[in-house]
Design a protein around this motif. Structure first.
Motif, PDB file in Angstrom:
ATOM      1  N   SER A  29       0.844  -1.195   0.000  1.00  0.00           N
ATOM      2  CA  SER A  29       0.000   0.000   0.000  1.00  0.00           C
ATOM      3  C   SER A  29       0.876   1.240   0.000  1.00  0.00           C
ATOM      4  CB  SER A  29      -0.902  -0.015   1.242  1.00  0.00           C
ATOM      5  OG  SER A  29      -1.723  -1.160   1.247  1.00  0.00           O
ATOM      6  N   ARG A  30       0.232   2.388  -0.145  1.00  0.00           N
ATOM      7  CA  ARG A  30       0.970   3.646  -0.132  1.00  0.00           C
ATOM      8  C   ARG A  30       0.249   4.662   0.752  1.00  0.00           C
ATOM      9  NH1 ARG A  30      -2.060   2.930  -4.190  1.00  0.00           N
ATOM     10  NH2 ARG A  30      -3.331   4.518  -5.166  1.00  0.00           N
ATOM     11  N   ASP A  31       1.009   5.609   1.235  1.00  0.00           N
ATOM     12  CA  ASP A  31       0.501   6.714   2.048  1.00  0.00           C
ATOM     13  C   ASP A  31      -0.191   7.697   1.101  1.00  0.00           C
ATOM     14  OD1 ASP A  31       0.148   9.030   3.583  1.00  0.00           O
ATOM     15  OD2 ASP A  31       2.109   8.861   4.558  1.00  0.00           O
ATOM     16  N   THR A  32      -1.476   7.947   1.337  1.00  0.00           N
ATOM     17  CA  THR A  32      -2.230   8.839   0.457  1.00  0.00           C
ATOM     18  C   THR A  32      -2.657  10.125   1.176  1.00  0.00           C
ATOM     19  OG1 THR A  32      -4.253   7.616   0.977  1.00  0.00           O
ATOM     20  CG2 THR A  32      -3.081   6.993  -1.032  1.00  0.00           C
ATOM     21  N   ARG A  33      -2.085  10.380   2.330  1.00  0.00           N
ATOM     22  CA  ARG A  33      -2.419  11.623   3.035  1.00  0.00           C
ATOM     23  C   ARG A  33      -1.997  12.815   2.176  1.00  0.00           C
ATOM     24  NH1 ARG A  33       0.744  10.936   8.416  1.00  0.00           N
ATOM     25  NH2 ARG A  33       2.169  10.002   6.915  1.00  0.00           N
ATOM     26  N   GLY A  34      -2.805  13.831   2.179  1.00  0.00           N
ATOM     27  CA  GLY A  34      -2.490  15.037   1.431  1.00  0.00           C
ATOM     28  C   GLY A  34      -2.754  14.962  -0.062  1.00  0.00           C
ATOM     29  N   THR A  35      -3.375  13.877  -0.521  1.00  0.00           N
ATOM     30  CA  THR A  35      -3.638  13.718  -1.956  1.00  0.00           C
ATOM     31  C   THR A  35      -5.108  13.931  -2.314  1.00  0.00           C
ATOM     32  OG1 THR A  35      -4.096  11.338  -1.830  1.00  0.00           O
ATOM     33  CG2 THR A  35      -1.779  12.006  -2.111  1.00  0.00           C
ATOM     34  N   GLY A  36      -5.940  14.149  -1.308  1.00  0.00           N
ATOM     35  CA  GLY A  36      -7.369  14.274  -1.547  1.00  0.00           C
ATOM     36  C   GLY A  36      -8.114  12.961  -1.435  1.00  0.00           C
ATOM     37  N   ALA A  37      -7.392  11.876  -1.172  1.00  0.00           N
ATOM     38  CA  ALA A  37      -8.028  10.564  -1.003  1.00  0.00           C
ATOM     39  C   ALA A  37      -8.857  10.551   0.279  1.00  0.00           C
ATOM     40  CB  ALA A  37      -6.968   9.472  -0.958  1.00  0.00           C
ATOM     41  N   ALA A  38      -9.862   9.699   0.327  1.00  0.00           N
ATOM     42  CA  ALA A  38     -10.730   9.617   1.503  1.00  0.00           C
ATOM     43  C   ALA A  38     -10.056   8.932   2.685  1.00  0.00           C
ATOM     44  CB  ALA A  38     -12.021   8.883   1.156  1.00  0.00           C
ATOM     45  N   ALA A  39      -9.010   8.160   2.421  1.00  0.00           N
ATOM     46  CA  ALA A  39      -8.338   7.416   3.485  1.00  0.00           C
ATOM     47  C   ALA A  39      -6.844   7.734   3.495  1.00  0.00           C
ATOM     48  CB  ALA A  39      -8.558   5.913   3.292  1.00  0.00           C
ATOM     49  N   LEU A  64     -14.734  10.537  11.893  1.00  0.00           N
ATOM     50  CA  LEU A  64     -14.627  10.461  10.439  1.00  0.00           C
ATOM     51  C   LEU A  64     -15.136  11.757   9.835  1.00  0.00           C
ATOM     52  CD1 LEU A  64     -16.021   6.891   9.620  1.00  0.00           C
ATOM     53  CD2 LEU A  64     -13.626   7.610   9.710  1.00  0.00           C
ATOM     54  N   GLU A  65     -14.461  12.222   8.799  1.00  0.00           N
ATOM     55  CA  GLU A  65     -14.970  13.343   8.030  1.00  0.00           C
ATOM     56  C   GLU A  65     -16.191  12.852   7.251  1.00  0.00           C
ATOM     57  OE1 GLU A  65     -11.759  14.577   5.519  1.00  0.00           O
ATOM     58  OE2 GLU A  65     -10.419  14.913   7.223  1.00  0.00           O
ATOM     59  N   PRO A  66     -17.094  13.762   6.877  1.00  0.00           N
ATOM     60  CA  PRO A  66     -18.284  13.331   6.122  1.00  0.00           C
ATOM     61  C   PRO A  66     -17.938  12.499   4.886  1.00  0.00           C
ATOM     62  CG  PRO A  66     -18.574  15.583   6.850  1.00  0.00           C
ATOM     63  CD  PRO A  66     -17.156  15.190   7.208  1.00  0.00           C
ATOM     64  N   ARG A  67     -16.911  12.890   4.135  1.00  0.00           N
ATOM     65  CA  ARG A  67     -16.553  12.126   2.926  1.00  0.00           C
ATOM     66  C   ARG A  67     -15.999  10.757   3.282  1.00  0.00           C
ATOM     67  NH1 ARG A  67     -10.953  13.084   0.873  1.00  0.00           N
ATOM     68  NH2 ARG A  67      -9.849  13.982   2.639  1.00  0.00           N
ATOM     69  N   GLN A  68     -15.359  10.622   4.441  1.00  0.00           N
ATOM     70  CA  GLN A  68     -14.854   9.311   4.868  1.00  0.00           C
ATOM     71  C   GLN A  68     -16.010   8.399   5.250  1.00  0.00           C
ATOM     72  OE1 GLN A  68     -12.272  10.788   7.948  1.00  0.00           O
ATOM     73  NE2 GLN A  68     -10.447  10.472   6.683  1.00  0.00           N
ATOM     74  N   LYS A  69     -17.004   8.953   5.944  1.00  0.00           N
ATOM     75  CA  LYS A  69     -18.181   8.148   6.286  1.00  0.00           C
ATOM     76  C   LYS A  69     -18.897   7.693   5.020  1.00  0.00           C
ATOM     77  CE  LYS A  69     -22.505   8.105   8.850  1.00  0.00           C
ATOM     78  NZ  LYS A  69     -23.505   8.066   7.777  1.00  0.00           N
ATOM     79  N   ALA A  70     -19.062   8.610   4.064  1.00  0.00           N
ATOM     80  CA  ALA A  70     -19.715   8.252   2.796  1.00  0.00           C
ATOM     81  C   ALA A  70     -18.924   7.169   2.070  1.00  0.00           C
ATOM     82  CB  ALA A  70     -19.865   9.498   1.913  1.00  0.00           C
TER      83      ALA A  70
END
Length: 139
Positions: A29-39, A64-70
């Motif tokens: 896997s890869r770190d997706t923080r700061g890329t706009g990804a939900a996770a 969870l942010e709303p987009r993460q819950k969705a």
């Protein structure tokens, strides 16, 4: 091992731990923080939101942010990984709890929507207020 201090350092250590865990499970896997990804972490198999705790999460809510819950509701491959005991610094003593599938769906049914504001508090303001309204610290 040195203690991990600061929220960002705790989060970074937890994400690094999850990346290593996923690789060991055969799921690079890869770190997706700061890329706009939900996770925070993404791979071919899972999207993973990492919840890092310096000590223990027992009795704590998972935010969870709303987009993460969705995303969690729509994506059967969305997981929450709770990484505890991070502040002590030794990854061998971190505790990982993985939440996905039916268990995550069950928890999401009890989700409570909250609204809040984040008020930036720059270091310069902290320092000025600390000197005028707080006790001076010896640092």
């Amino acid at each position: 091992m040195a203690l991990v201090s600061g929220n960002r350092a705790v989060e970074n250590a937890a994400v690094k731990f999850v990346l290593a865990w996923e690789a060991a499970q055969g799921r690079p896997s890869r770190d997706t923080r700061g890329t706009g990804a939900a996770a925070d972490v993404a791979g071919d198999v899972r999207s993973i939101e990492v919840k890092a705790f310096g000590q223990w999460a027992r009795g704590e809510d998972l935010w969870l942010e709303p987009r993460q819950k969705a995303e969690a509701e729509a994506n059967p491959n969305f997981w929450i990984y709770v990484v505890e005991n991070v502040r002590q610094g030794n990854p061998a003593l971190f505790h990982l709890i993985t939440i996905g599938g039916d268990e995550l769906r069950r928890l999401l049914q009890r989700a409570v929507e909250r609204s809040y504001y984040t008020v930036p508090w720059p270091v310069a303001d902290y320092d000025a207020l600390s000197l005028t309204h707080g006790r001076a610290r010896n640092t």
